[in-house]
Design a protein around this motif. Structure first.
Motif, short mmCIF file in Angstrom:
data_model
loop_
_atom_site.label_atom_id
_atom_site.label_comp_id
_atom_site.label_asym_id
_atom_site.label_seq_id
_atom_site.Cartn_x
_atom_site.Cartn_y
_atom_site.Cartn_z
N GLN A 17 2.55 2.99 -8.97
CA GLN A 17 1.17 3.01 -9.82
C GLN A 17 1.02 4.45 -10.45
O GLN A 17 -0.03 4.78 -10.73
CB GLN A 17 0.02 3.39 -8.32
CG GLN A 17 -0.09 2.13 -7.56
CD GLN A 17 1.12 1.80 -6.53
OE1 GLN A 17 1.86 2.50 -6.27
NE2 GLN A 17 1.58 0.53 -6.83
N GLY A 46 0.29 10.78 -1.34
CA GLY A 46 -0.05 9.81 -2.38
C GLY A 46 1.10 8.96 -2.79
O GLY A 46 1.43 8.59 -4.14
N GLY A 48 1.31 5.65 -2.56
CA GLY A 48 1.06 4.55 -3.35
C GLY A 48 1.87 3.22 -2.41
O GLY A 48 1.85 3.54 -1.40
N ASP A 68 -1.42 8.07 2.02
CA ASP A 68 -2.23 7.56 1.06
C ASP A 68 -3.55 7.21 1.57
O ASP A 68 -3.56 6.83 2.85
CB ASP A 68 -1.75 6.32 0.14
CG ASP A 68 -2.10 6.18 -1.30
OD1 ASP A 68 -1.37 6.63 -2.10
OD2 ASP A 68 -3.42 5.90 -1.39
N PHE A 69 -4.52 7.26 0.78
CA PHE A 69 -6.04 6.74 1.18
C PHE A 69 -6.28 5.32 1.13
O PHE A 69 -7.23 5.03 1.34
CB PHE A 69 -7.04 7.67 1.05
CG PHE A 69 -7.44 7.85 -0.58
CD1 PHE A 69 -6.82 7.29 -1.42
CD2 PHE A 69 -8.59 8.45 -0.91
CE1 PHE A 69 -7.18 7.11 -2.92
CE2 PHE A 69 -9.10 8.58 -1.96
CZ PHE A 69 -8.42 7.88 -3.09
N VAL A 70 -5.37 4.61 0.52
CA VAL A 70 -5.62 3.05 0.33
C VAL A 70 -4.92 2.27 1.27
O VAL A 70 -3.68 2.24 1.12
CB VAL A 70 -5.31 2.74 -1.31
CG1 VAL A 70 -5.68 1.42 -1.31
CG2 VAL A 70 -6.25 3.68 -2.29
N PHE A 73 -2.28 -0.39 -0.06
CA PHE A 73 -1.10 0.20 -0.66
C PHE A 73 0.05 0.46 0.43
O PHE A 73 1.13 0.21 0.41
CB PHE A 73 -1.12 1.53 -1.63
CG PHE A 73 -1.91 1.59 -2.91
CD1 PHE A 73 -2.16 0.26 -3.33
CD2 PHE A 73 -2.29 2.58 -3.36
CE1 PHE A 73 -2.72 0.23 -4.78
CE2 PHE A 73 -2.89 2.46 -4.61
CZ PHE A 73 -3.41 1.26 -5.30
N SER A 96 -6.59 11.68 3.55
CA SER A 96 -6.64 11.98 2.16
C SER A 96 -6.06 13.27 2.44
O SER A 96 -5.64 14.09 2.98
CB SER A 96 -8.34 12.52 2.05
OG SER A 96 -8.62 12.81 0.57
N MET A 97 -5.20 13.29 0.77
CA MET A 97 -4.55 14.53 0.64
C MET A 97 -5.16 15.82 0.82
O MET A 97 -4.34 16.94 1.05
CB MET A 97 -3.88 14.30 -0.73
CG MET A 97 -4.71 14.36 -1.86
SD MET A 97 -3.90 14.49 -3.60
CE MET A 97 -3.30 12.66 -3.69
N GLU A 113 4.76 11.82 -6.19
CA GLU A 113 5.00 11.56 -7.51
C GLU A 113 3.84 11.03 -7.90
O GLU A 113 3.08 10.25 -7.38
CB GLU A 113 6.09 10.40 -7.56
CG GLU A 113 7.42 11.12 -7.05
CD GLU A 113 8.65 9.98 -7.43
OE1 GLU A 113 8.20 8.83 -7.83
OE2 GLU A 113 9.79 10.36 -7.30
N ASN A 118 -4.80 14.58 -8.23
CA ASN A 118 -6.24 13.94 -7.48
C ASN A 118 -6.76 15.19 -6.77
O ASN A 118 -8.15 15.28 -6.71
CB ASN A 118 -5.87 12.65 -6.64
CG ASN A 118 -5.50 11.32 -7.33
OD1 ASN A 118 -6.43 10.95 -8.05
ND2 ASN A 118 -4.14 11.04 -7.26
N1 SAH Z 1 3.53 7.95 -5.76
C1 SAH Z 1 3.00 6.75 -6.28
C2 SAH Z 1 1.66 6.42 -6.61
C3 SAH Z 1 1.22 7.38 -7.53
S1 SAH Z 1 -0.57 7.00 -8.12
C4 SAH Z 1 3.93 6.38 -7.48
O1 SAH Z 1 4.51 7.34 -8.04
O2 SAH Z 1 3.96 5.05 -7.76
C5 SAH Z 1 -1.54 8.18 -7.21
C6 SAH Z 1 -1.56 7.69 -5.91
O3 SAH Z 1 -2.59 8.56 -4.94
C7 SAH Z 1 -2.35 6.58 -5.58
O4 SAH Z 1 -1.64 5.54 -4.53
C8 SAH Z 1 -3.80 6.74 -4.83
O5 SAH Z 1 -4.33 5.70 -3.93
C9 SAH Z 1 -3.35 8.02 -4.18
N2 SAH Z 1 -4.59 8.94 -4.06
C10 SAH Z 1 -5.44 9.40 -4.92
N3 SAH Z 1 -6.39 10.19 -4.28
C11 SAH Z 1 -6.10 10.14 -2.89
C12 SAH Z 1 -6.58 11.28 -1.81
N4 SAH Z 1 -7.68 11.81 -2.08
N5 SAH Z 1 -5.99 11.00 -0.91
C13 SAH Z 1 -4.66 10.53 -0.63
N6 SAH Z 1 -4.46 9.72 -1.74
C14 SAH Z 1 -4.75 9.53 -2.79
#
Ligand code: SAH
Length: 251
Positions: A17, A46, A48, A68-70, A73, A96-97, A113, A118
């Motif tokens: 992502q 984070g 993804g 991650d918060f999704v 993913f 949430s981070m 990464e 965020n």
């Molecule tokens: N590390 C992965 C994703 C990077 S994109 C890669 O390099 O492929 C950023 C990621 O942070 C996404 O998956 C998004 O869902 C996550 N993210 C964004 N805000 C966040 C939060 N407040 N808490 C946890 N995860 C979060």
């Protein structure tokens, strides 16, 4: 669907992502000096769909907590871990981070990464430091100016999107100021952006627009992605992702 849901829908089927590469994750591991140690406890924040998580679990004798918060993913990450045969080394955590349920000094290392932006680089470094053991490793990739001066269009775009964008010297100073000793820095090569991230997601634009019946919100999202890609293609000498590896120093 709101903007975040659209973003998730566009990016969920990709291996990454954000810009990155397995080889570059391995390089950060090498710089960290953790290879050869056993029973490591690592967080990947984070994460993804888990491209870096799987590399960490494969390369190190470690248990990796992938945050991650999704949820969509994380379920894809679990499938990828199963395909890679590392399910027993990975636990996913929906959180949430900026509100992590971790304990002080829980981890030998924290990786992140393309995600710390965020919550902001300085805020993330400061908040996550307490979860690291003494001498713990922080390895993060972050948008970085590669030169002291840059074209106004680029400057304006990224200053608006991410006010904390800075040179490596600026990012290293933040790490030093917050109780870390930098031990390595490198810049993600072009293929990490173009081949591993932008090209695969661009191939999904047409189907995405159809799926969302060319709604205003969907078209706006694709226009924003196209602009970002075009800025990278035109100005990649001036900015990129820096990968920072640092050791926690002091209490
Ligand atoms: N590390 C992965 C994703 C990077 S994109 C890669 O390099 O492929 C950023 C990621 O942070 C996404 O998956 C998004 O869902 C996550 N993210 C964004 N805000 C966040 C939060 N407040 N808490 C946890 N995860 C979060």
């Amino acid at each position: 669907m709101d903007e975040l849901e659209l973003l998730i829908d566009l990016h969920k089927d990709d291996a990454r992502q954000g810009p990155g590469g397995d080889r570059e994750t391995r390089l950060s591991i090498e710089l960290s000096g953790l290879s050869g140690r056993s029973g490591l406890s690592i967080a990947d924040i984070g994460c993804g769909t888990g491209a870096s998580t799987v590399v960490l679990a494969r390369e190190l004798d470690a248990h990796v907590t992938a945050v991650d918060f999704v949820p969509g993913f994380l379920s894809r990450l679990e499938a990828a871990a199963s395909r890679a045969g590392v399910t027993d080394r990975i636990a996913t955590l929906e959180a949430s981070m900026d509100a992590l349920p971790f304990e002080r000094a829980q981890f030998d290392a924290i990786w992140s990464e393309g995600a710390i932006y965020n919550m902001g680089f300085a805020a993330g470094v400061e908040a996550w430091r307490e979860y690291l053991k003494p001498d713990g490793i922080l390895a993060v990739s972050e948008l970085t100016w590669l030169t002291g001066h840059r074209p106004p269009e680029l400057q304006t775009h990224w200053k608006t999107e991410y006010p904390e964008v800075n040179t490596a010297a600026g990012k290293l100073a933040v790490l030093e100021g917050l109780g870390f000793a930098p031990i390595g820095y490198f810049v993600l090569p072009e293929h990490c952006w173009l081949d591993n991230y932008y090209r695969p997601v661009r191939e999904r634009f047409a189907a995405f627009l159809e799926r969302h019946e060319h709604s205003e919100a969907a078209r706006q999202l694709i226009a924003a992605e196209e602009l970002e890609i075009s800025l990278y293609e035109r100005y990649k000498e001036f900015f990129g992702y820096g990968y920072y590896v640092a050791r926690k120093v002091g209490p």
